[in-house]
Design a protein around this motif. Structure first.
Motif, PDB file in Angstrom:
ATOM      1  N   ALA A 160      43.043  81.219 -41.519  1.00 46.04           N
ATOM      2  CA  ALA A 160      42.132  82.287 -41.941  1.00 46.04           C
ATOM      3  C   ALA A 160      42.872  83.366 -42.731  1.00 46.04           C
ATOM      4  N   GLU A 161      44.190  83.506 -42.485  1.00 48.98           N
ATOM      5  CA  GLU A 161      44.946  84.545 -43.177  1.00 48.98           C
ATOM      6  C   GLU A 161      45.281  84.158 -44.611  1.00 48.98           C
ATOM      7  N   GLN A 162      45.263  82.885 -44.920  1.00 45.49           N
ATOM      8  CA  GLN A 162      45.618  82.456 -46.256  1.00 45.49           C
ATOM      9  C   GLN A 162      44.611  82.987 -47.264  1.00 45.49           C
ATOM     10  N   GLY A 163      45.137  83.428 -48.380  1.00 46.65           N
ATOM     11  CA  GLY A 163      44.250  83.876 -49.443  1.00 46.65           C
ATOM     12  C   GLY A 163      43.580  82.673 -50.090  1.00 46.65           C
ATOM     13  N   THR A 164      42.387  82.877 -50.557  1.00 50.99           N
ATOM     14  CA  THR A 164      41.672  81.792 -51.216  1.00 50.99           C
ATOM     15  C   THR A 164      42.182  81.675 -52.642  1.00 50.99           C
ATOM     16  N   HIS A 165      42.618  80.483 -52.998  1.00 47.81           N
ATOM     17  CA  HIS A 165      43.070  80.231 -54.358  1.00 47.81           C
ATOM     18  C   HIS A 165      41.937  79.542 -55.110  1.00 47.81           C
ATOM     19  N   LEU A 166      41.350  80.255 -56.028  1.00 47.76           N
ATOM     20  CA  LEU A 166      40.262  79.692 -56.804  1.00 47.76           C
ATOM     21  C   LEU A 166      40.838  78.871 -57.948  1.00 47.76           C
ATOM     22  N   PRO A 167      40.361  77.639 -58.105  1.00 48.36           N
ATOM     23  CA  PRO A 167      40.861  76.831 -59.220  1.00 48.36           C
ATOM     24  C   PRO A 167      40.381  77.402 -60.546  1.00 48.36           C
ATOM     25  N   PHE A 195      39.104  77.213 -64.534  1.00 44.78           N
ATOM     26  CA  PHE A 195      38.149  76.364 -65.253  1.00 44.78           C
ATOM     27  C   PHE A 195      38.863  75.144 -65.811  1.00 44.78           C
ATOM     28  N   LEU A 196      40.057  75.364 -66.374  1.00 42.39           N
ATOM     29  CA  LEU A 196      40.812  74.264 -66.966  1.00 42.39           C
ATOM     30  C   LEU A 196      41.167  73.220 -65.899  1.00 42.39           C
ATOM     31  N   GLY A 197      41.569  73.677 -64.716  1.00 43.96           N
ATOM     32  CA  GLY A 197      41.881  72.744 -63.630  1.00 43.96           C
ATOM     33  C   GLY A 197      40.673  71.911 -63.231  1.00 43.96           C
ATOM     34  N   GLY A 198      39.522  72.539 -63.120  1.00 49.34           N
ATOM     35  CA  GLY A 198      38.294  71.818 -62.789  1.00 49.34           C
ATOM     36  C   GLY A 198      37.888  70.857 -63.886  1.00 49.34           C
ATOM     37  N   PHE A 199      38.062  71.275 -65.124  1.00 48.30           N
ATOM     38  CA  PHE A 199      37.718  70.429 -66.262  1.00 48.30           C
ATOM     39  C   PHE A 199      38.605  69.184 -66.301  1.00 48.30           C
ATOM     40  N   VAL A 200      39.908  69.373 -66.091  1.00 50.22           N
ATOM     41  CA  VAL A 200      40.834  68.242 -66.096  1.00 50.22           C
ATOM     42  C   VAL A 200      40.501  67.292 -64.947  1.00 50.22           C
ATOM     43  N   LEU A 201      40.187  67.844 -63.772  1.00 49.59           N
ATOM     44  CA  LEU A 201      39.805  67.002 -62.635  1.00 49.59           C
ATOM     45  C   LEU A 201      38.546  66.197 -62.955  1.00 49.59           C
ATOM     46  N   ALA A 202      37.582  66.824 -63.598  1.00 49.10           N
ATOM     47  CA  ALA A 202      36.347  66.122 -63.953  1.00 49.10           C
ATOM     48  C   ALA A 202      36.616  64.982 -64.923  1.00 49.10           C
TER      49      ALA A 202
END
Length: 126
Positions: free
Chosen positions: A26-33, A35-42
């Motif tokens: 719960a203490e870990q900060g949220t790392h938002l991916p 747009f480029l990372g999501g695009f490459v994954l897609a």
């Protein structure tokens, strides 16, 4: 037959990894991916290519049906893709809070692992 066995063993391996995965702290900060990372994954997602390919192979358009049928197929597929991705996004946002609680995350991991194992039942019955 060999591909089926290898695939089944890989699914068992994934189920074990899911079941034993540590909960997100719960203490870990949220790392938002990005747009480029999501695009490459897609673009690099082999499951998407397999799913889309199976849809197109299952509904080939005859030359006599023309461009209209082909465009209709693409529009329907695009709608399905947007609907599915939106649903997964909503599910991920809804379950994120649950996965931050260590006890609930452990239960969720076990449930997901069991569901993955249950998906192997048709493989075993064939």
């Amino acid at each position: 037959m060999a591909a089926t066995v290898i695939g089944g063993l890989y699914m068992l391996y994934l189920a074990l990894r899911i079941a034993t995965a540590p909960p997100v702290a719960a203490e870990q900060g949220t790392h938002l991916p990005s747009f480029l990372g999501g695009f490459v994954l897609a673009i690099a997602n082999p499951k998407a290519y397999a799913a889309i390919g199976s849809l197109y192979v299952g509904s080939l358009v005859d030359a006599q049906q023309g461009t209209r049928a082909a465009v209709g197929s693409v529009v329907v597929l695009a709608f399905v893709a947007v609907a599915l991705n939106t649903t997964w996004l909503a599910f991920g946002a809804a379950i994120a809070a649950v996965l931050r609680d260590p006890r609930k995350a452990r239960i969720a991991n076990l449930v997901f692992a069991l569901l993955l194992l249950a998906s192997l039942v048709p493989l075993l019955l064939s």
